[in-house]
Design an enzyme around this catalytic site. Structure first.
Site, PDB file in Angstrom:
ATOM      1  N   HIS A  46       0.688   5.201   1.186  1.00 37.77           N
ATOM      2  CA  HIS A  46      -0.049   6.190   1.970  1.00 37.77           C
ATOM      3  C   HIS A  46      -0.039   7.525   1.227  1.00 37.77           C
ATOM      4  O   HIS A  46       1.010   7.968   0.762  1.00 37.77           O
ATOM      5  CB  HIS A  46       0.650   6.462   3.310  1.00 37.77           C
ATOM      6  CG  HIS A  46       0.740   5.302   4.238  1.00 37.77           C
ATOM      7  ND1 HIS A  46      -0.023   5.202   5.378  1.00 37.77           N
ATOM      8  CD2 HIS A  46       1.534   4.195   4.230  1.00 37.77           C
ATOM      9  CE1 HIS A  46       0.292   4.094   6.037  1.00 37.77           C
ATOM     10  NE2 HIS A  46       1.236   3.471   5.357  1.00 37.77           N
TER      11      HIS A  46
ATOM     12  N   HIS B 220       0.840  -1.207   0.000  1.00 34.60           N
ATOM     13  CA  HIS B 220       0.000   0.000   0.000  1.00 34.60           C
ATOM     14  C   HIS B 220       0.864   1.242   0.000  1.00 34.60           C
ATOM     15  O   HIS B 220       1.965   1.249   0.547  1.00 34.60           O
ATOM     16  CB  HIS B 220      -0.955   0.020   1.191  1.00 34.60           C
ATOM     17  CG  HIS B 220      -0.285  -0.173   2.527  1.00 34.60           C
ATOM     18  ND1 HIS B 220       0.118  -1.413   2.970  1.00 34.60           N
ATOM     19  CD2 HIS B 220       0.054   0.709   3.487  1.00 34.60           C
ATOM     20  CE1 HIS B 220       0.678  -1.286   4.157  1.00 34.60           C
ATOM     21  NE2 HIS B 220       0.663  -0.002   4.501  1.00 34.60           N
TER      22      HIS B 220
HETATM   23  P1  5GP Z   1       1.902   0.404   7.405  1.00 41.75           P
HETATM   24  O1  5GP Z   1       2.425   0.612   8.798  1.00 41.75           O
HETATM   25  O2  5GP Z   1       1.841  -1.070   7.042  1.00 41.75           O
HETATM   26  O3  5GP Z   1       2.591   1.230   6.369  1.00 41.75           O
HETATM   27  O4  5GP Z   1       0.429   0.989   7.417  1.00 41.75           O
HETATM   28  C1  5GP Z   1      -0.713   0.286   7.696  1.00 41.75           C
HETATM   29  C2  5GP Z   1      -1.825   1.316   7.769  1.00 41.75           C
HETATM   30  O5  5GP Z   1      -3.058   0.626   7.650  1.00 41.75           O
HETATM   31  C3  5GP Z   1      -1.876   2.078   9.112  1.00 41.75           C
HETATM   32  O6  5GP Z   1      -1.784   3.479   8.869  1.00 41.75           O
HETATM   33  C4  5GP Z   1      -3.208   1.666   9.724  1.00 41.75           C
HETATM   34  O7  5GP Z   1      -3.857   2.726  10.397  1.00 41.75           O
HETATM   35  C5  5GP Z   1      -3.999   1.189   8.526  1.00 41.75           C
HETATM   36  N1  5GP Z   1      -4.931   0.101   8.804  1.00 41.75           N
HETATM   37  C6  5GP Z   1      -4.678  -1.054   9.485  1.00 41.75           C
HETATM   38  N2  5GP Z   1      -5.761  -1.841   9.516  1.00 41.75           N
HETATM   39  C7  5GP Z   1      -6.723  -1.174   8.830  1.00 41.75           C
HETATM   40  C8  5GP Z   1      -8.098  -1.490   8.529  1.00 41.75           C
HETATM   41  O8  5GP Z   1      -8.627  -2.535   8.898  1.00 41.75           O
HETATM   42  N3  5GP Z   1      -8.795  -0.575   7.800  1.00 41.75           N
HETATM   43  C9  5GP Z   1      -8.224   0.606   7.383  1.00 41.75           C
HETATM   44  N4  5GP Z   1      -8.990   1.447   6.677  1.00 41.75           N
HETATM   45  N5  5GP Z   1      -6.943   0.922   7.646  1.00 41.75           N
HETATM   46  C10 5GP Z   1      -6.198   0.057   8.369  1.00 41.75           C
END
Ligand code: 5GP
Ligand code: ZN
Length: 135
Positions: free
Chosen positions: A101, A99
């Site tokens: 951001h 993903h």
């Molecule tokens: P990472 O740390 O992997 O770059 O980011 C994961 C992101 O996914 C975090 O900002 C977190 O808030 C978001 N996230 C985690 N679980 C969910 C979910 O079930 N639904 C949504 N909409 N966002 C999620």
């Protein structure tokens, strides 16, 4: 049931707030946002992270990131944007479905990017360049 939360969201099996969808890509609001409009853009197909995703899928995701940045600039008047991908354990990735951001930035939003808050390391640029250009 698919164990990957973002696969479940992409399949409509888990609630989310989508803001864009096409054949291969979905964008939805992060449920724990840094700023208003914090969005995650994912390939619908499961790729783990930047080490795993193929070029075509990455291009599709990046193209949607660009489209949404242009859209948000108009609609929510963001004055800056941070585009972020965390990959791997030491990249501090938490959800292992690729993903990107989109973190809208506004004047005085009080969000201090981690990247601005840490000291830089000493690095021999010449030898680093040599190493990074070898196959
Ligand atoms: P990472 O740390 O992997 O770059 O980011 C994961 C992101 O996914 C975090 O900002 C977190 O808030 C978001 N996230 C985690 N679980 C969910 C979910 O079930 N639904 C949504 N909409 N966002 C999620
Ligand atoms: Zn997945």
């Amino acid at each position: 049931m698919d164990p990957c939360i973002f696969c479940r969201i992409a399949q409509g099996m888990e609630p989310s707030y989508p803001v864009f969808e096409n054949k291969h890509v979905l964008a939805f609001l992060d449920n724990n946002p840094f700023t208003q409009g914090h969005t995650l853009v994912i390939p619908k197909r499961h790729y783990i992270n930047m080490f795993d995703i193929d070029e075509e899928a990455l291009e599709e995701v990046v193209s949607v990131v660009h489209l949404l940045v242009k859209r948000y600039e108009k609609i929510i008047g963001m004055s800056g944007v941070d585009i972020l991908n965390l990959s791997g354990v030491d990249g501090q990735q938490t959800v292992y479905h690729f993903h990107i951001h989109i973190i809208p930035r506004f004047p005085a939003d009080n969000l201090v990017s981690w990247i601005k808050s840490i000291p830089r390391v000493e690095s021999d640029l010449k030898s680093t360049q040599k190493k990074l250009m070898s196959d």
